[in-house]
Design an enzyme around this catalytic site. Sequence first.
Site, mmCIF file in Angstrom:
data_model
loop_
_atom_site.group_PDB
_atom_site.id
_atom_site.type_symbol
_atom_site.label_atom_id
_atom_site.label_comp_id
_atom_site.label_asym_id
_atom_site.label_seq_id
_atom_site.Cartn_x
_atom_site.Cartn_y
_atom_site.Cartn_z
ATOM 1 N N GLY A 130 -5.944 30.210 -7.484
ATOM 2 C CA GLY A 130 -6.289 30.428 -8.977
ATOM 3 C C GLY A 130 -7.764 30.164 -9.185
ATOM 4 N N ARG A 242 -15.081 36.340 -20.401
ATOM 5 C CA ARG A 242 -14.558 35.180 -21.129
ATOM 6 C C ARG A 242 -14.971 35.299 -22.562
ATOM 7 N NH1 ARG A 242 -16.148 31.336 -16.569
ATOM 8 N NH2 ARG A 242 -14.090 31.363 -15.406
ATOM 9 N N GLU A 363 -8.485 33.121 -16.965
ATOM 10 C CA GLU A 363 -9.556 33.374 -16.997
ATOM 11 C C GLU A 363 -10.358 32.040 -16.823
ATOM 12 O OE1 GLU A 363 -11.857 36.501 -18.235
ATOM 13 O OE2 GLU A 363 -10.113 37.796 -18.316
#
Lengths: 385, 261
Positions: A130, A242, A363
């Site tokens: 991740g 982002r 994210e």
Amino acid sequence: MEYFLDEQQVTVRDLARRIAEERILPLRAELDEKEEFPWEIIKELADADMFRVFIPEEYEGLGGRCLDLCLVIEELSRACGGIAISYAANALGCLPLIHHGSEEQKKKYLPQVASGSRLTAFALTESTAGSDAGNIKTSATRRDGGYVLNGTKQFITNGGEAEIYTVIAMTDPSKGSRGASALVVEKDTPGFSFGKKEQKVGIRASSTRELVFRNCTVPEENLIGREGSGFIITVRTIDRSRPGVAAQAVGIAQGALEAAVDYARKRVQFGHPISAQQAVQHMLANMATDLEAARALVYAVARNIDSGAKDFAEAAAMAKVFASDMAMRVTLDAVQIFGGAGYMKDYPVEKMMRDAKITQIYEGTNQVLRNAIALDVLKRRAMRE
Amino acid sequence: MNVVVCMKQVPESVTISGVPQGTASVRPQGKMVINPFDMYALEEGIRLKERYGGRVTAISMGPAEAEEALKEAIALGIGEAVLVCDPILEHSDTLATSYVLARCIERLERPDIVICGRQATDGDTGQVAPQLAEQLGLPFLSYVSRIEDISDGRLTAQRLVDEGHQVVQVSLPAVISVVKEINEPRLPSLRGLMQAKKAEIPRWTAPDLGLDVSKVGLDGSPTRVVNVFVPQRSQQGQMLEGSPESQVDQLLEKLRDAKVI
């Protein structure tokens, strides 16, 4: 507050708001309840040219500016964070192509995305990777002028619904993160299938699914950039996306604030609306202040990116961290102001609270982003010594 | 396929701040929008263009501000628009309006279909569309709820009537008025909105159309607005008195008398 948007940005924002109010609001509770992908809204967004917003003009887009995209995401999120991310994930999915793709790849795929006829998705996360993106296990082995993919991607937004996937896979596992590459894999490629569809706490209208590659062969020309550039493409892609997550957080919080204000004015206790209580007023004041501060930061970062700045990773991380933590606080307070009603599904704020949570996680978790921000802060000081 | 859509601007009903009283036909204050029924006419016009090709033109008679409504139509996907605008047209009634619209349509490339909304939400007469057909000497279909087919110069359509639906055929060219059941109007697109901002809407005056001035404006209008007023609401509520038991008996008796039970 006046943010001095230009004419195109005002047009984009106003139309996105109209779609949100006229088309999304009546459907959001049902789509959330049924965990149903919002195809009807996606079609509306495509017809309204919303998919052109994040595509450069040369490829049938409307310029591909970050702020324009943030405005759309914010307006859609004000009504439904789940639908907003189903839209925004397309921008994420084609960022690698826009910034690192070849002319042929851009010509082939971007107009299809711009028209909304084919959805895209970005596939990085795996069960073992991740935040630690270097630890991906999916492999792409060069063979007979192409690449053979094997492995499983997890938690992929738009998984199953999208047709164009940008997948990060290891072309040379011996080199660690320097052995990763980005590849385009189209739906219906033999050996590419979809696994588990996740059941989620929030953003339930969006699809989150496993991608399964079993000897899935793609041609050589599907490589984005060069072999080994997958990790840097990933980092740059997520730096750019982002502000979009931050805009989603701002939009969710805006929806929650508006709902809380309306409810506080209507709800009568002890003979007065609860909006007359200073305790409630101060909550609303804090919510509105935090929200505006987050919006100002998100717009500033988006404008910085649109100005052509190269070094925006830290600011983009700050916007995402600040806006998502703000959205979590604001939606929790909105539920609190609603009292018992806020805990019930008949009212919209519990969904906003559920939707807000993911913005602190995806994210880049806010913790791993704080690590990155702190590193930059400390590095700057160290360089002055 | 060549389609003309007639439309007008009306005050948005939710924003009207009050109905002006008196004899003058003063426009109520409020945000101006495309007549909601005309949205269905515009949508059907755009759909016909998408299905059969050709062109679709929106026309409106109104003050200079009506240009905004025509630009909105362009943002939706209407190709061209014309505004008929002249101070002498002010206070035209439905007959005078249909005369002006007919002369305007005659100046355009001969349409196959002219589409109108069933009525406007301000005057609520529903007269302009049939009068327009008469002025143009064309057949007229009112309350169209579905266009089934267009072939061999004939239009097959469903009409909404009190008892249900009627399927009728008409030879083209023809004028039709549409009801809200016919479609769901789309929202504008970004490219449409940007195109609309740049669009220049031609403005035709009475001399441009060679209008007979005795047939337009207040003087050319056989109908006059004599009075505008808010109807009085009559409430015929009745209070029952006595013990709860006797109130129930009275109520039952009244309901039986009214033959509702």
